[in-house]
Design an enzyme around this catalytic site. Structure first.
Site, PDB file in Angstrom:
ATOM      1  N   TYR A 276     -97.951  -1.074  31.039  1.00  0.00           N
ATOM      2  CA  TYR A 276     -96.599  -1.522  30.688  1.00  0.00           C
ATOM      3  C   TYR A 276     -96.471  -3.034  30.483  1.00  0.00           C
ATOM      4  O   TYR A 276     -95.382  -3.528  30.214  1.00  0.00           O
ATOM      5  CB  TYR A 276     -95.605  -1.057  31.761  1.00  0.00           C
TER       6      TYR A 276
ATOM      7  N   ASN B 120     -84.608   2.899  25.969  1.00  0.00           N
ATOM      8  CA  ASN B 120     -85.863   3.399  26.536  1.00  0.00           C
ATOM      9  C   ASN B 120     -85.477   4.311  27.702  1.00  0.00           C
ATOM     10  O   ASN B 120     -85.126   3.820  28.775  1.00  0.00           O
ATOM     11  CB  ASN B 120     -86.762   2.253  27.021  1.00  0.00           C
TER      12      ASN B 120
ATOM     13  N   HIS C 289     -90.433   2.839  23.356  1.00  0.00           N
ATOM     14  CA  HIS C 289     -91.347   3.054  24.481  1.00  0.00           C
ATOM     15  C   HIS C 289     -92.399   1.965  24.476  1.00  0.00           C
ATOM     16  O   HIS C 289     -93.005   1.689  23.420  1.00  0.00           O
ATOM     17  CB  HIS C 289     -92.020   4.426  24.389  1.00  0.00           C
TER      18      HIS C 289
HETATM   19  O1  CA2 Z   1     -93.704   3.732  27.649  1.00  0.00           O
HETATM   20  C1  CA2 Z   1     -92.546   3.763  28.036  1.00  0.00           C
HETATM   21  O2  CA2 Z   1     -91.735   2.861  27.788  1.00  0.00           O
HETATM   22  C2  CA2 Z   1     -92.052   4.930  28.913  1.00  0.00           C
HETATM   23  O3  CA2 Z   1     -90.709   5.220  28.529  1.00  0.00           O
HETATM   24  C3  CA2 Z   1     -92.128   4.444  30.338  1.00  0.00           C
HETATM   25  C4  CA2 Z   1     -91.794   5.527  31.354  1.00  0.00           C
HETATM   26  C5  CA2 Z   1     -92.628   6.786  31.096  1.00  0.00           C
HETATM   27  O4  CA2 Z   1     -92.242   7.818  31.974  1.00  0.00           O
HETATM   28  C6  CA2 Z   1     -92.501   7.262  29.665  1.00  0.00           C
HETATM   29  O5  CA2 Z   1     -93.331   8.381  29.489  1.00  0.00           O
HETATM   30  C7  CA2 Z   1     -92.884   6.173  28.693  1.00  0.00           C
HETATM   31  C8  CA2 Z   1     -92.086   5.056  32.772  1.00  0.00           C
HETATM   32  C9  CA2 Z   1     -91.371   3.814  33.142  1.00  0.00           C
HETATM   33  C10 CA2 Z   1     -91.992   3.305  34.403  1.00  0.00           C
HETATM   34  O6  CA2 Z   1     -92.090   1.929  34.305  1.00  0.00           O
HETATM   35  C11 CA2 Z   1     -92.924   1.301  35.194  1.00  0.00           C
HETATM   36  C12 CA2 Z   1     -93.110  -0.024  34.989  1.00  0.00           C
HETATM   37  C13 CA2 Z   1     -93.929  -0.730  35.810  1.00  0.00           C
HETATM   38  C14 CA2 Z   1     -94.553  -0.108  36.871  1.00  0.00           C
HETATM   39  C15 CA2 Z   1     -94.361   1.231  37.077  1.00  0.00           C
HETATM   40  C16 CA2 Z   1     -93.519   1.950  36.242  1.00  0.00           C
END
Ligand code: CA2
Length: 156
Positions: free
Chosen positions: A35, A87, A113
């Site tokens: 991320y 998002n 995303h």
């Molecule tokens: O890629 C993306 O932006 C997602 O929307 C992020 C979601 C995930 O469930 C989707 O499949 C794709 C997860 C967000 C979690 O964000 C975090 C950021 C930093 C550390 C842990 C989680």
């Protein structure tokens, strides 16, 4: 079903709402390989500055709660928001209710995303939002939000 029609306003005077779903408040603190290292606050500040430079208004909202996200999307209609940048986080793959809210307010939106959801686990490949969205940007990290904003401001 027909998609919401984009605003005919110029970029200046347009109102944009950026909605971030569950766990995106953790950006910059964990899983940087997937991320990135940027915090959500830094992304939001950059988007706000870019919108301001174009004379547009931009509000941001993050919640870990599905109902709060739905309430925020519903409120956007009364606020006459022109575009939403969304998002949905993990709700991308589960939330009929948040999808229904987007459909109900009929505000055009771009789905963003950070990661490429098509190159990860199979359960991430389906989005409840993509067919309603004006478009989806995946896998370009936080740059996806900038591109979505550019589109929302540039589109007639
Ligand atoms: O890629 C993306 O932006 C997602 O929307 C992020 C979601 C995930 O469930 C989707 O499949 C794709 C997860 C967000 C979690 O964000 C975090 C950021 C930093 C550390 C842990 C989680």
């Amino acid at each position: 079903m027909s998609k919401p029609q984009p605003s005919r306003k110029r970029a200046s005077g347009r109102s944009i709402l950026v909605v971030h779903g569950p766990n995106l408040n953790l950006l910059g603190s964990r899983e940087p390989r997937i991320y990135g290292r940027e915090t959500l606050a830094a992304i939001n500040a950059r988007l706000a500055a870019a919108a301001q430079a174009r004379g547009a208004r931009l509000a941001t909202f993050q919640s870990n709660h599905e109902g709060d996200l739905i309430d925020r999307v519903q409120a956007a209609r009364a606020e006459k928001v022109d575009w939403i940048i969304l998002n949905p986080g993990g709700l991308t793959h589960t939330s009929v209710a948040l999808r229904d809210a987007l459909a109900a307010v009929a505000i055009p939106f771009v789905e963003v995303h950070l990661s490429n959801i098509h190159a990860r686990e199979p359960f991430r490949r389906h989005s409840y939002f993509s067919d309603l969205a004006a478009g989806s940007i995946v896998g370009l990290g936080s740059r996806g939000y900038d591109l979505a904003l550019e589109y929302a401001l540039g589109r007639d």
